[in-house]
Design an enzyme around this catalytic site. Structure first.
Site, PDB file in Angstrom:
ATOM      1  N   ARG A   8      -3.879 -33.920  29.589  1.00 44.39           N
ATOM      2  CA  ARG A   8      -5.297 -34.247  29.451  1.00 44.39           C
ATOM      3  C   ARG A   8      -5.883 -33.691  28.143  1.00 44.39           C
ATOM      4  O   ARG A   8      -6.721 -34.336  27.504  1.00 44.39           O
ATOM      5  CB  ARG A   8      -6.061 -33.666  30.647  1.00 44.39           C
ATOM      6  CG  ARG A   8      -7.522 -34.055  30.668  1.00 44.39           C
ATOM      7  CD  ARG A   8      -8.149 -33.718  32.005  1.00 44.39           C
ATOM      8  NE  ARG A   8      -9.500 -34.220  32.108  1.00 44.39           N
ATOM      9  CZ  ARG A   8     -10.558 -33.463  32.375  1.00 44.39           C
ATOM     10  NH1 ARG A   8     -10.409 -32.167  32.570  1.00 44.39           N
ATOM     11  NH2 ARG A   8     -11.759 -34.013  32.461  1.00 44.39           N
ATOM     12  N   HIS A  44      -8.009 -35.787  25.457  1.00 44.35           N
ATOM     13  CA  HIS A  44      -9.379 -35.439  25.057  1.00 44.35           C
ATOM     14  C   HIS A  44      -9.464 -35.089  23.578  1.00 44.35           C
ATOM     15  O   HIS A  44     -10.539 -35.152  22.990  1.00 44.35           O
ATOM     16  CB  HIS A  44      -9.911 -34.288  25.928  1.00 44.35           C
ATOM     17  CG  HIS A  44     -10.396 -34.759  27.272  1.00 44.35           C
ATOM     18  ND1 HIS A  44     -11.458 -34.186  27.930  1.00 44.35           N
ATOM     19  CD2 HIS A  44      -9.973 -35.770  28.068  1.00 44.35           C
ATOM     20  CE1 HIS A  44     -11.658 -34.825  29.088  1.00 44.35           C
ATOM     21  NE2 HIS A  44     -10.769 -35.779  29.196  1.00 44.35           N
ATOM     22  N   ASP A  45      -8.353 -34.697  22.981  1.00 38.46           N
ATOM     23  CA  ASP A  45      -8.329 -34.519  21.529  1.00 38.46           C
ATOM     24  C   ASP A  45      -8.384 -35.881  20.834  1.00 38.46           C
ATOM     25  O   ASP A  45      -9.224 -36.110  19.965  1.00 38.46           O
ATOM     26  CB  ASP A  45      -7.063 -33.756  21.106  1.00 38.46           C
ATOM     27  CG  ASP A  45      -6.976 -33.599  19.590  1.00 38.46           C
ATOM     28  OD1 ASP A  45      -8.041 -33.435  18.955  1.00 38.46           O
ATOM     29  OD2 ASP A  45      -5.861 -33.624  19.042  1.00 38.46           O
ATOM     30  N   ASN A  75     -15.622 -31.586  28.928  1.00 38.98           N
ATOM     31  CA  ASN A  75     -14.627 -30.536  28.705  1.00 38.98           C
ATOM     32  C   ASN A  75     -14.982 -29.194  29.340  1.00 38.98           C
ATOM     33  O   ASN A  75     -14.111 -28.479  29.835  1.00 38.98           O
ATOM     34  CB  ASN A  75     -14.425 -30.311  27.193  1.00 38.98           C
ATOM     35  CG  ASN A  75     -13.847 -31.539  26.492  1.00 38.98           C
ATOM     36  OD1 ASN A  75     -13.181 -32.358  27.123  1.00 38.98           O
ATOM     37  ND2 ASN A  75     -14.116 -31.663  25.201  1.00 38.98           N
ATOM     38  N   HIS A  81      -3.146 -39.643  36.184  1.00 44.99           N
ATOM     39  CA  HIS A  81      -3.758 -39.061  37.385  1.00 44.99           C
ATOM     40  C   HIS A  81      -2.782 -39.039  38.567  1.00 44.99           C
ATOM     41  O   HIS A  81      -3.186 -38.841  39.698  1.00 44.99           O
ATOM     42  CB  HIS A  81      -5.051 -39.803  37.750  1.00 44.99           C
ATOM     43  CG  HIS A  81      -6.175 -39.533  36.790  1.00 44.99           C
ATOM     44  ND1 HIS A  81      -7.435 -40.070  36.949  1.00 44.99           N
ATOM     45  CD2 HIS A  81      -6.233 -38.782  35.662  1.00 44.99           C
ATOM     46  CE1 HIS A  81      -8.216 -39.667  35.942  1.00 44.99           C
ATOM     47  NE2 HIS A  81      -7.512 -38.893  35.151  1.00 44.99           N
TER      48      HIS A  81
HETATM   49  C1  HEM Z   1      -9.713 -43.877  32.489  1.00 44.25           C
HETATM   50  C2  HEM Z   1     -10.644 -42.979  32.261  1.00 44.25           C
HETATM   51  C3  HEM Z   1     -10.522 -41.553  32.738  1.00 44.25           C
HETATM   52  C4  HEM Z   1     -11.481 -40.848  33.390  1.00 44.25           C
HETATM   53  C5  HEM Z   1     -12.864 -41.347  33.770  1.00 44.25           C
HETATM   54  C6  HEM Z   1     -10.931 -39.556  33.670  1.00 44.25           C
HETATM   55  C7  HEM Z   1     -11.611 -38.544  34.322  1.00 44.25           C
HETATM   56  C8  HEM Z   1     -11.033 -37.388  34.780  1.00 44.25           C
HETATM   57  C9  HEM Z   1     -11.698 -36.403  35.590  1.00 44.25           C
HETATM   58  C10 HEM Z   1     -13.161 -36.461  36.003  1.00 44.25           C
HETATM   59  C11 HEM Z   1     -10.790 -35.435  35.895  1.00 44.25           C
HETATM   60  C12 HEM Z   1     -11.037 -34.181  36.739  1.00 44.25           C
HETATM   61  C13 HEM Z   1     -11.658 -33.104  35.862  1.00 44.25           C
HETATM   62  C14 HEM Z   1     -12.153 -31.917  36.657  1.00 44.25           C
HETATM   63  O1  HEM Z   1     -12.265 -31.995  37.878  1.00 44.25           O
HETATM   64  O2  HEM Z   1     -12.476 -30.881  36.021  1.00 44.25           O
HETATM   65  C15 HEM Z   1      -9.558 -35.805  35.278  1.00 44.25           C
HETATM   66  C16 HEM Z   1      -8.394 -35.082  35.350  1.00 44.25           C
HETATM   67  C17 HEM Z   1      -7.237 -35.415  34.687  1.00 44.25           C
HETATM   68  N1  HEM Z   1      -7.094 -36.450  33.782  1.00 44.25           N
HETATM   69 FE1  HEM Z   1      -8.333 -37.978  33.512  1.00 44.25          FE
HETATM   70  N2  HEM Z   1      -9.658 -39.489  33.183  1.00 44.25           N
HETATM   71  C18 HEM Z   1      -9.366 -40.679  32.588  1.00 44.25           C
HETATM   72  C19 HEM Z   1      -8.207 -40.988  31.916  1.00 44.25           C
HETATM   73  C20 HEM Z   1      -7.181 -40.113  31.694  1.00 44.25           C
HETATM   74  C21 HEM Z   1      -6.110 -40.301  30.749  1.00 44.25           C
HETATM   75  C22 HEM Z   1      -5.994 -41.482  29.787  1.00 44.25           C
HETATM   76  C23 HEM Z   1      -5.289 -39.227  30.845  1.00 44.25           C
HETATM   77  C24 HEM Z   1      -4.042 -38.893  30.088  1.00 44.25           C
HETATM   78  C25 HEM Z   1      -3.232 -39.774  29.564  1.00 44.25           C
HETATM   79  C26 HEM Z   1      -5.837 -38.381  31.879  1.00 44.25           C
HETATM   80  C27 HEM Z   1      -5.262 -37.227  32.348  1.00 44.25           C
HETATM   81  C28 HEM Z   1      -5.816 -36.418  33.318  1.00 44.25           C
HETATM   82  C29 HEM Z   1      -5.077 -35.358  33.985  1.00 44.25           C
HETATM   83  C30 HEM Z   1      -3.598 -35.062  33.813  1.00 44.25           C
HETATM   84  C31 HEM Z   1      -5.979 -34.707  34.831  1.00 44.25           C
HETATM   85  C32 HEM Z   1      -5.737 -33.469  35.694  1.00 44.25           C
HETATM   86  C33 HEM Z   1      -5.995 -32.253  34.815  1.00 44.25           C
HETATM   87  C34 HEM Z   1      -5.777 -30.897  35.495  1.00 44.25           C
HETATM   88  O3  HEM Z   1      -5.387 -30.806  36.645  1.00 44.25           O
HETATM   89  O4  HEM Z   1      -6.040 -29.894  34.788  1.00 44.25           O
HETATM   90  N3  HEM Z   1      -7.002 -38.933  32.340  1.00 44.25           N
HETATM   91  N4  HEM Z   1      -9.737 -36.983  34.600  1.00 44.25           N
END
Ligand code: HEM
Ligand SMILES: *[C@@H]1O[C@H](CO)[C@@H](O)[C@H](O)[C@H]1NC(C)=O
Ligand SMILES: *[C@@H]1O[C@H](CO)[C@@H](O)[C@H](O)[C@H]1NC(C)=O
Length: 322
Positions: free
Chosen positions: A62, A66-67, A94, A196
């Site tokens: 992630r 985000h970078d 972030n 995800h």
């Molecule tokens: C499609 C649009 C996306 C949205 C709206 C989104 C949103 C989010 C949100 C809200 C979280 C939880 C953050 C938290 O609870 O603090 C999350 C976690 C995560 N996102 Fe996304 N995300 C998106 C796309 C992506 C993409 C493109 C990637 C990587 C290629 C990604 C990788 C991750 C990962 C691996 C987590 C878990 C992080 C952790 O457990 O520390 N996401 N995302």
């Protein structure tokens, strides 16, 4: 100038031109001569971090995403707040959410010991995302060699972090256009959302969905999630983004969406009667199709506006400009 001198000059400028282009492009062999042990050093560092805490693999993937969505993949997200830099770390998507900064700082410190000021923080982020995936991926899925040669920014943009990163309440159209703005098509967006399949999300980011009256959520799943996420308070309580195999990089994320068990609204909109339903079905049926598209989309994402050649710098520590 003689004819042969003219042709020599022409050849010379051609070589010059093609070399300017070679600088402008990322390549998987970028550090082979300048720091041959860079990749193995980073890999060791990332493996140790993942064995300490498996979730960090998700956090690192992630972090790279985000970078890349803010000023391109230039490690701008790693810069701390100063009088002249408004840190992206404090931007809404972030703050209190993105993790893994320390792991990147540690990997960078290890690399600085063997090759000072050669390997960029932006490349370390990209390699870390790849190595983190490798550490948790199902045995039958594909991985790619990342392209390298990015340099680091001297600036950051909190504003762009707040406008250009997707949010979990976005509509499908908004997700599609947000990724299109970064040169990523709808298929890339769906494949990348498959990240995800690992990691966790905080209660306040999926509360509306589990307490809403929508028909796009499985009732049993909603009631299970409500137990750890009350209507008020406990905002930071965590739930796995993939309820089936939360620590394994596989295609269960897409199967969950078909069962209406996506955790975030932005997950479920990918399979909710819209244009991306067919892609979700395809990935849910074929781990191979998912992993090859995911690997290709990661490369494409890693290619967003890199600083190359003489642009940008190689930071000594990732949190500040030299
Ligand atoms: C499609 C649009 C996306 C949205 C709206 C989104 C949103 C989010 C949100 C809200 C979280 C939880 C953050 C938290 O609870 O603090 C999350 C976690 C995560 N996102 Fe996304 N995300 C998106 C796309 C992506 C993409 C493109 C990637 C990587 C290629 C990604 C990788 C991750 C990962 C691996 C987590 C878990 C992080 C952790 O457990 O520390 N996401 N995302
Ligand atoms: C769900 O329905 C109840 C009763 O019909 C209503 O009071 C409530 O506001 C609705 N919630 C949402 C999120 O729409
Ligand atoms: C950036 O801030 C973090 C947390 O406040 C700190 O641990 C880190 O050492 C800082 N890095 C630099 C280069 O100042």
């Amino acid at each position: 100038m003689s004819a042969s001198n003219r042709s020599l000059a022409a050849i010379f400028s051609l070589v010059l031109l093609s070399c300017m282009q070679c600088h402008a492009q990322l390549s998987s062999t970028f550090y082979d001569n300048t720091c041959p042990n860079a990749l193995s050093t980073i890999r060791t560092s990332i493996r140790q971090a993942v064995s300490r805490e498996r979730r960090i693999a998700a956090s690192l993937i992630r972090l790279h995403f985000h970078d890349c969505f803010v000023q391109g993949c230039d490690a701008s997200i790693l810069l701390n707040e100063t009088s002249s830099i408004e840190s992206e770390k404090t931007a809404l998507p972030n703050l209190g959410s993105v993790r893994g900064y320390g792991v990147i700082d540690d990997a960078k410190a290890e690399v600085e010991k063997i090759c000072p000021e050669v390997v960029s923080c932006a490349d370390i982020l990209a390699i870390a995302a790849r190595d983190a995936s490798a550490a948790v991926i199902s045995h039958n899925l594909l991985l790619t060699r990342m392209k390298l040669g990015r340099r680091d920014s001297t600036s950051a943009s909190k504003t762009v972090a707040e406008t250009d990163l997707p949010n979990p309440f976005d509509s499908l159209d908004r997700l599609i256009s947000g990724f299109a703005n970064k040169g990523l098509n709808t298929r890339d967006m769906v494949a990348l959302s498959g990240a995800h399949t690992i990691g966790q999300a905080q209660c306040f980011l999926f509360r509306d969905r589990i307490y809403g009256n929508g028909t796009d959520i499985d009732a049993g799943f909603a009631s299970t999630r409500r137990r750890q996420c009350p209507q008020e308070g406990e905002n930071g309580n965590l739930a796995p983004l993939d309820l089936v195999t939360p620590n394994q990089f596989d295609n269960n994320y897409f199967k969950n969406l078909i069962d209406r068990k996506g955790l975030l609204q932005s997950d479920q909109v990918l399979f909710n009667g819209g244009s991306t339903d067919s892609i979700v079905s395809e990935y849910s049926n074929s781990p191979r199709a998912f992993s090859s598209d995911f690997a290709a989309a990661m490369i494409k994402m890693g290619d967003i506006s890199p600083l190359t050649g003489q642009n940008g710098i190689i930071r000594k520590v990732c949190g500040s400009v030299n």
